[in-house]
Design a protein around this motif. Structure first.
Motif, PDB file in Angstrom:
ATOM      1  N   GLU A  65      44.445  31.211  46.571  1.00 49.28           N
ATOM      2  CA  GLU A  65      44.025  31.878  47.798  1.00 49.28           C
ATOM      3  C   GLU A  65      44.058  33.392  47.679  1.00 49.28           C
ATOM      4  OE1 GLU A  65      46.503  30.371  50.862  1.00 49.28           O
ATOM      5  OE2 GLU A  65      45.614  28.365  50.841  1.00 49.28           O
ATOM      6  N   GLU A  66      44.854  33.914  46.752  1.00 51.64           N
ATOM      7  CA  GLU A  66      44.939  35.370  46.554  1.00 51.64           C
ATOM      8  C   GLU A  66      43.892  35.875  45.572  1.00 51.64           C
ATOM      9  OE1 GLU A  66      47.805  33.386  46.413  1.00 51.64           O
ATOM     10  OE2 GLU A  66      48.089  33.866  48.540  1.00 51.64           O
ATOM     11  N   GLY A  67      43.056  34.989  45.028  1.00 52.68           N
ATOM     12  CA  GLY A  67      42.024  35.393  44.087  1.00 52.68           C
ATOM     13  C   GLY A  67      42.451  35.330  42.640  1.00 52.68           C
ATOM     14  N   GLY A  68      43.682  34.910  42.369  1.00 53.14           N
ATOM     15  CA  GLY A  68      44.125  34.752  40.995  1.00 53.14           C
ATOM     16  C   GLY A  68      43.550  33.504  40.356  1.00 53.14           C
ATOM     17  N   ARG A  69      43.655  33.436  39.047  1.00 53.75           N
ATOM     18  CA  ARG A  69      43.130  32.292  38.304  1.00 53.75           C
ATOM     19  C   ARG A  69      44.206  31.749  37.375  1.00 53.75           C
ATOM     20  NH1 ARG A  69      37.579  31.854  36.585  1.00 53.75           N
ATOM     21  NH2 ARG A  69      38.282  32.220  34.452  1.00 53.75           N
TER      22      ARG A  69
END
Length: 242
Positions: free
Chosen positions: A111-115
């Motif tokens: 949800e924070e844009g991390g992968r």
């Protein structure tokens, strides 16, 4: 999509597993196969009908292509477009293959844009037989280049926690039909390209360095101790044999 896979298994073991008859090609183990690199595929000899295990380059180059610049873009082929898209329809009709994998990698966005990278393998540790297509392309100087693409389908409910698509993994009873040893209509072939049952997969988080092509060692398959995966994505890595 499938942009990376691993095949660390002994080629002689693959030859026995897929019952191929040609001399077994030499190939080093790879824990990070990337587009434009070579890997092994299983094809059916058009005259003798026997299965062959051959090294081909990942990223399809259609016979009519002027050059190879789009090969990496054609590393995957969506199952729902095989019969219609010019890049794939001829190979779908005449040049189908199996792509052996010990498993593949996929990246999950949070949800924070991390992968976070995940490894996906069969829970049994057996090789995956992924549906593929192959082509032969003749360069302007007369050299032949043989390439393949990996067919993807909709993800099952477990794989969907990571990504909405996955390679089309074929069970052994379908191999002869896919390779052309048994008669099958185009519609029947497309019906084979379904997501495998969710319970057949083992999925676990791995180090994100797998995203760098130069990284290629067995530690890539180890569970990432810093990851906090959601429920259902923290299976123990299976014994993948050798």
């Amino acid at each position: 999509m499938c942009g990376r896979f691993f095949l660390q298994r002994d080629p002689a073991g693959l030859a026995r597993y897929f019952e191929t008859v040609n001399p077994t090609p030499n190939r080093a183990a790879s824990w990070n196969v990337a587009p434009t690199q070579e890997s092994l595929v299983v094809r059916r000899h058009p005259d003798r009908g026997a299965r062959h295990l051959d090294p081909l380059r990942w990223g399809l180059v259609p016979r009519w292509a002027k050059d190879t610049k789009d090969a990496a873009r054609l590393m995957n082929a969506r199952a729902d477009g095989l019969a219609d898209k010019p890049s794939f329809r001829d190979a779908f009709a005449k040049r189908r293959c199996l792509v052996p994998m010990d498993g593949f990698y996929e990246w999950r966005k949070d949800e924070e844009g991390g992968r976070q990278a995940y490894a996906v393998a069969l829970a049994t540790g057996e090789p995956m037989a992924v549906a593929g297509l192959w082509e032969g392309w003749k360069s302007p100087d007369g050299e032949w280049l043989r390439t393949f693409t990996v067919i993807t389908t909709e993800a099952n409910e477990k794989q969907a926690l990571v990504h909405h698509r996955m390679p089309a993994i074929l069970p052994p009873e379908t191999w002869d039909a896919w390779l052309g040893a048994e008669p099958a209509t185009p519609e029947e072939l497309l019906e084979l390209l379904l997501p495998c049952p969710a319970e057949e997969l083992a999925i676990w988080p791995v180090d994100n360095r797998v995203g760098r092509v130069a990284e290629n060692d067995a530690r890539l398959l180890q569970r990432d101790p810093m990851a906090t995966p959601p429920p259902g994505l923290d299976d123990p890595p299976p014994d993948l044999g050798g």
